[in-house]
Design a protein around this motif. Structure first.
Motif, PDB file in Angstrom:
ATOM      1  N   LEU A 187       0.760  -1.030  -0.130  1.00 54.39           N
ATOM      2  CA  LEU A 187       0.195   0.310   0.538  1.00 54.39           C
ATOM      3  C   LEU A 187       0.921   1.105   0.352  1.00 54.39           C
ATOM      4  CD1 LEU A 187      -2.775  -1.067   2.451  1.00 54.39           C
ATOM      5  CD2 LEU A 187      -2.916  -1.311  -0.174  1.00 54.39           C
ATOM      6  N   ASP A 188       1.782   1.029   0.473  1.00 60.69           N
ATOM      7  CA  ASP A 188       3.233   2.221   0.647  1.00 60.69           C
ATOM      8  C   ASP A 188       3.948   2.594  -0.362  1.00 60.69           C
ATOM      9  OD1 ASP A 188       2.165   2.774   2.796  1.00 60.69           O
ATOM     10  OD2 ASP A 188       3.636   2.180   4.312  1.00 60.69           O
ATOM     11  N   ALA A 189       4.052   1.869  -1.318  1.00 57.84           N
ATOM     12  CA  ALA A 189       4.728   1.188  -2.355  1.00 57.84           C
ATOM     13  C   ALA A 189       3.929   2.975  -3.491  1.00 57.84           C
ATOM     14  CB  ALA A 189       4.231   0.525  -3.522  1.00 57.84           C
ATOM     15  N   GLY A 190       4.816   3.032  -4.077  1.00 55.63           N
ATOM     16  CA  GLY A 190       4.866   4.665  -4.894  1.00 55.63           C
ATOM     17  C   GLY A 190       4.207   4.289  -6.248  1.00 55.63           C
ATOM     18  N   GLU A 191       2.986   5.211  -6.109  1.00 58.00           N
ATOM     19  CA  GLU A 191       1.993   4.788  -7.296  1.00 58.00           C
ATOM     20  C   GLU A 191       2.570   5.379  -8.563  1.00 58.00           C
ATOM     21  OE1 GLU A 191      -2.085   6.368  -5.662  1.00 58.00           O
ATOM     22  OE2 GLU A 191      -1.024   5.044  -4.190  1.00 58.00           O
ATOM     23  N   ARG A 192       1.499   5.653  -9.994  1.00 55.26           N
ATOM     24  CA  ARG A 192       1.574   5.965 -11.306  1.00 55.26           C
ATOM     25  C   ARG A 192       1.725   6.949 -10.755  1.00 55.26           C
ATOM     26  NH1 ARG A 192      -3.038   3.325 -13.767  1.00 55.26           N
ATOM     27  NH2 ARG A 192      -4.757   4.629 -13.101  1.00 55.26           N
ATOM     28  N   ARG A 193       2.661   8.249 -11.760  1.00 55.88           N
ATOM     29  CA  ARG A 193       2.007   9.745 -11.664  1.00 55.88           C
ATOM     30  C   ARG A 193       0.369   9.939 -12.039  1.00 55.88           C
ATOM     31  NH1 ARG A 193       4.601  13.264 -16.117  1.00 55.88           N
ATOM     32  NH2 ARG A 193       6.264  12.327 -14.935  1.00 55.88           N
ATOM     33  N   PRO A 194      -0.233  10.403 -11.134  1.00 58.16           N
ATOM     34  CA  PRO A 194      -1.813  10.630 -10.772  1.00 58.16           C
ATOM     35  C   PRO A 194      -1.783  12.036 -13.074  1.00 58.16           C
ATOM     36  CG  PRO A 194      -1.009  12.884  -9.821  1.00 58.16           C
ATOM     37  CD  PRO A 194       0.576  11.602  -9.840  1.00 58.16           C
ATOM     38  N   ASP A 195      -3.756  11.809 -12.679  1.00 57.23           N
ATOM     39  CA  ASP A 195      -4.318  12.061 -14.143  1.00 57.23           C
ATOM     40  C   ASP A 195      -3.986  14.058 -13.754  1.00 57.23           C
ATOM     41  OD1 ASP A 195      -4.129  10.000 -15.487  1.00 57.23           O
ATOM     42  OD2 ASP A 195      -6.265   9.312 -15.174  1.00 57.23           O
ATOM     43  N   PRO A 196      -4.347  14.092 -14.678  1.00 58.91           N
ATOM     44  CA  PRO A 196      -4.254  15.715 -14.320  1.00 58.91           C
ATOM     45  C   PRO A 196      -5.278  16.001 -13.553  1.00 58.91           C
ATOM     46  CG  PRO A 196      -3.780  15.731 -16.727  1.00 58.91           C
ATOM     47  CD  PRO A 196      -4.118  14.600 -15.554  1.00 58.91           C
ATOM     48  N   VAL A 197      -5.711  16.652 -12.659  1.00 63.17           N
ATOM     49  CA  VAL A 197      -7.145  17.731 -12.404  1.00 63.17           C
ATOM     50  C   VAL A 197      -8.048  17.912 -13.693  1.00 63.17           C
ATOM     51  CG1 VAL A 197      -8.308  19.290 -10.509  1.00 63.17           C
ATOM     52  CG2 VAL A 197      -6.565  17.662  -9.827  1.00 63.17           C
ATOM     53  N   ALA A 198      -7.085  19.403 -14.569  1.00 62.26           N
ATOM     54  CA  ALA A 198      -7.577  20.178 -15.597  1.00 62.26           C
ATOM     55  C   ALA A 198      -7.542  19.184 -16.721  1.00 62.26           C
ATOM     56  CB  ALA A 198      -7.715  21.364 -15.096  1.00 62.26           C
ATOM     57  N   ALA A 199      -7.703  17.981 -16.796  1.00 60.31           N
ATOM     58  CA  ALA A 199      -7.528  17.698 -18.149  1.00 60.31           C
ATOM     59  C   ALA A 199      -7.756  18.059 -19.183  1.00 60.31           C
ATOM     60  CB  ALA A 199      -7.865  15.912 -17.876  1.00 60.31           C
ATOM     61  N   ASP A 200      -7.637  17.599 -20.412  1.00 59.20           N
ATOM     62  CA  ASP A 200      -8.155  18.037 -21.664  1.00 59.20           C
ATOM     63  C   ASP A 200      -8.544  17.563 -21.646  1.00 59.20           C
ATOM     64  OD1 ASP A 200      -5.815  20.063 -21.899  1.00 59.20           O
ATOM     65  OD2 ASP A 200      -4.374  19.304 -22.926  1.00 59.20           O
ATOM     66  N   ARG A 201      -9.898  17.947 -22.764  1.00 56.16           N
ATOM     67  CA  ARG A 201     -11.016  17.027 -23.377  1.00 56.16           C
ATOM     68  C   ARG A 201     -10.670  17.027 -24.367  1.00 56.16           C
ATOM     69  NH1 ARG A 201     -16.846  20.233 -23.043  1.00 56.16           N
ATOM     70  NH2 ARG A 201     -16.924  18.136 -23.282  1.00 56.16           N
ATOM     71  N   PRO A 202     -10.537  15.152 -24.836  1.00 58.70           N
ATOM     72  CA  PRO A 202     -10.442  14.205 -25.937  1.00 58.70           C
ATOM     73  C   PRO A 202     -10.932  15.099 -27.362  1.00 58.70           C
ATOM     74  CG  PRO A 202     -11.358  12.816 -24.426  1.00 58.70           C
ATOM     75  CD  PRO A 202     -11.778  14.241 -24.671  1.00 58.70           C
TER      76      PRO A 202
END
Length: 586
Positions: free
Chosen positions: A321-336
């Protein structure tokens, strides 16, 4: 003993604190009522004893009243304990359910790099065996520790009421038992860590061997696999034996001290009865309390092995559970944007290990609807290229654009929703052929599934099966050939209708006759879509719009099939080696 896992486990009860407090209140009530039983039985003994040795008859009315009170007390204590046990089971069950959910969600947030460095069997051991061990230990230890601690307190209070001097003798047992428990627990904690580490290693070996049992059989390595299994199994046995034996020393040691206390109380109490300073009923009650006093101490000691084992498992689970996670998705993500399938690599650099460069300063533009073949020797970076496009790994530098949007500004779900992959390693889950084809598009109707199956040359052989599209498969099914299983994954990609298609050695398991059918299906599938095709068979990429030849992470040649052959470079070498012809240069 490392207290951090214990604190974190207890913290998981915080959302249920009111029910935990109710469990504690019920335990206090049950113990508070239950500790009166020896006192009441002592009073009954005094009634009988007074009637036997006195000048009057036994007061049966008083005796009946005392016994009736004892019965009521026992019934109330039993009812409270039953409600407490039921509520505790619900709380612990829900806390462990939350832990399983958190572990499952964590697995989805871990980067692919984490799975590269941890064997699958070892991870499965943490997710299943370790969590199960925590659940078992949590339920047993938490209930027993709570009851034992309250019982110890209540019994000590009653002993002080009867005889403070004898109670002082009994209290000596507590520090002795604590010292023994701490000394043994400190040693057994590491041994339980070793036990579960060896368990993870054994499960990783089992998963590896039985996943590749055909290869092991083909090379006649079952004896070697058996020896490795025996070695790891013996290592697990030795670690488990040491852990259980060491932790098991606590219970007999504390029981021995409790028996010494029992002897002292019996002798001293008997002398005081003879001297008239204590009644027989008081001595009887005190002896009962001595047993009750020793019992929670022995109970706490006997659960120490469960506690140590559970904490060792908790360390492994919390490490996950403490392992490093992938970079989170941006909060204000671009719309496809409107899906076209235009892909641009701008000066991309990437390496799996910091000291081992792989892709360096790679730039590439792929126009919508074109088919790009990526070829090159093993380790050239072909699969890595598409893994970066899928954002399975993060770039060291540079950027990748899809339809003008930087991949890091998009949500991964939006990115991967535009892409379908067909890999060399076929993956089918337990379910029907229809469900496997519709995996990427579960809302597809039967007609859409049927069209995709026909386009991928699946329909013909499926109709020869007794249950047709309702034939149940699993990951290791022997019902279908390797080529047929691959065709189902191609049909799955066809049904998903992506704008970007990745084919990683998609036809490597298909025979020559079936390959021709698949190539036709692939040509239709690639129409209007941007396609990346990774292949060792150069015959499968002759019609690609652009062929990239990679070597050591760099694009060393690019062009179409004819121009690359005429150039006489690495592509020509690969082509001639595949055709078993001497390498000639113009």
């Amino acid at each position: 003993m490392n207290a951090a896992p214990a604190r974190r486990l207890l913290a998981r009860l915080r959302p249920y604190r009111w029910r935990v407090l109710s469990v504690a209140a019920l335990a206090v009530g049950a113990v508070g009522v239950n500790v009166w039983v020896p006192r009441l039985l002592g009073m009954a003994t005094d009634v009988v004893f007074a009637g036997v040795i006195g000048d009057t008859d036994i007061d049966f009315g008083r005796l009946a009243l005392v016994l009736a009170a004892t019965t009521v007390v026992c019934l109330v204590a039993g009812a409270l304990q039953w409600v407490q046990a039921r509520m505790l089971a619900e709380v612990v069950g829900q806390a462990v359910r939350d832990l399983r959910r958190d572990v499952e969600e964590k697995l989805h947030r871990l980067p692919v790099r984490y799975f590269d460095h941890h064997p699958r069997g070892e991870l499965l051991s943490r997710v299943t065996n370790d969590v199960d061990n925590i659940a078992h230990g949590f339920q047993q230890v938490l209930g027993q520790l709570l009851t034992a601690t309250l019982t110890l307190t209540g019994v000590l209070a009653m002993m002080l009421v009867i005889s403070p001097l004898l109670a002082a003798v009994a209290v000596v047992v507590i520090p002795l038992s604590v010292l023994i428990t701490r000394a043994v627990a400190k040693r057994s904690q590491q041994q339980f860590r070793d036990q579960w580490r060896h368990a993870g290693s054994l499960h990783a070996h089992i998963d590896e061997i039985y996943t590749g049992h055909e290869l092991v059989t083909a090379y006649g390595r079952w004896d070697e696999a058996g020896r490795v299994f025996a070695d790891r199994n013996d290592a697990l046995h030795r670690a488990a034996y040491r852990a259980q034996f060491t932790s098991g020393l606590i219970a007999p040691a504390t029981m021995f001290i409790g028996n010494l206390l029992y002897v002292v109380v019996a002798v001293v109490g008997g002398l005081w009865v003879a001297a008239g300073t204590m009644s027989l009923g008081e001595v009887q009650a005190f002896i009962h309390y001595c047993r009750q006093f020793s019992q929670p101490i022995s109970q706490i000691a006997s659960t120490s092995n469960l506690l140590q084992s559970g904490l060792a498992s908790a360390e492994r689970v919390f490490d996950l559970l403490d392992a490093g996670e992938r970079r989170p998705d941006p909060v204000a993500a671009d719309r496809p944007r409107a899906p076209l399938g235009r892909v641009v690599f701008e000066r991309v650099s990437f390496r799996y290990e910091p000291d081992q460069p792989l892709i360096e300063d790679l730039s590439l533009t792929v126009e919508p609807g074109s088919t790009v073949a990526v070829v090159g020797p093993t380790g050239a970076g072909k699969t890595t290229l598409v893994n970066l496009l899928m954002r399975f790994y993060e770039l060291d530098s540079g950027r990748i654009l899809l339809d003008g949007a930087d991949l890091t500004t998009l949500r991964r779900a939006d990115l991967r929703g535009r892409i379908s992959m067909v890999l060399q390693d076929v993956w089918l889950f337990h379910g029907t052929i229809r469900e496997n084809i519709a995996y990427g598009r579960p809302d597809a109707d039967d007609e859409q599934v049927l069209r995709a199956a026909r386009a991928a040359s699946v329909d013909h052989f499926v109709r020869t099966l007794p249950d047709g599209y309702d034939t149940v498969l699993d990951a290791d099914t022997g019902t279908l050939s390797a080529g047929q299983r691959q065709l189902i994954t191609i049909a799955r990609a066809h049904l998903a209708d992506p704008k970007l298609l990745i084919l990683d050695e998609a036809t490597s398991l298909v025979d020559t006759r079936t390959e021709a059918l698949v190539q036709q299906a692939m040509t239709a599938l690639r129409a209007g879509r941007t396609s990346f095709v990774i292949a060792h068979r150069l015959s499968t990429v002759r019609d690609a719009d652009l062929i990239l030849v990679m070597d050591r992470g760099r694009i060393v040649e690019q062009g179409d099939h004819a121009s690359l052959l005429a150039a006489g470079g690495l592509y020509r070498d690969l082509h001639d080696a595949h055709d078993n012809r001497p390498v000639t240069r113009p």
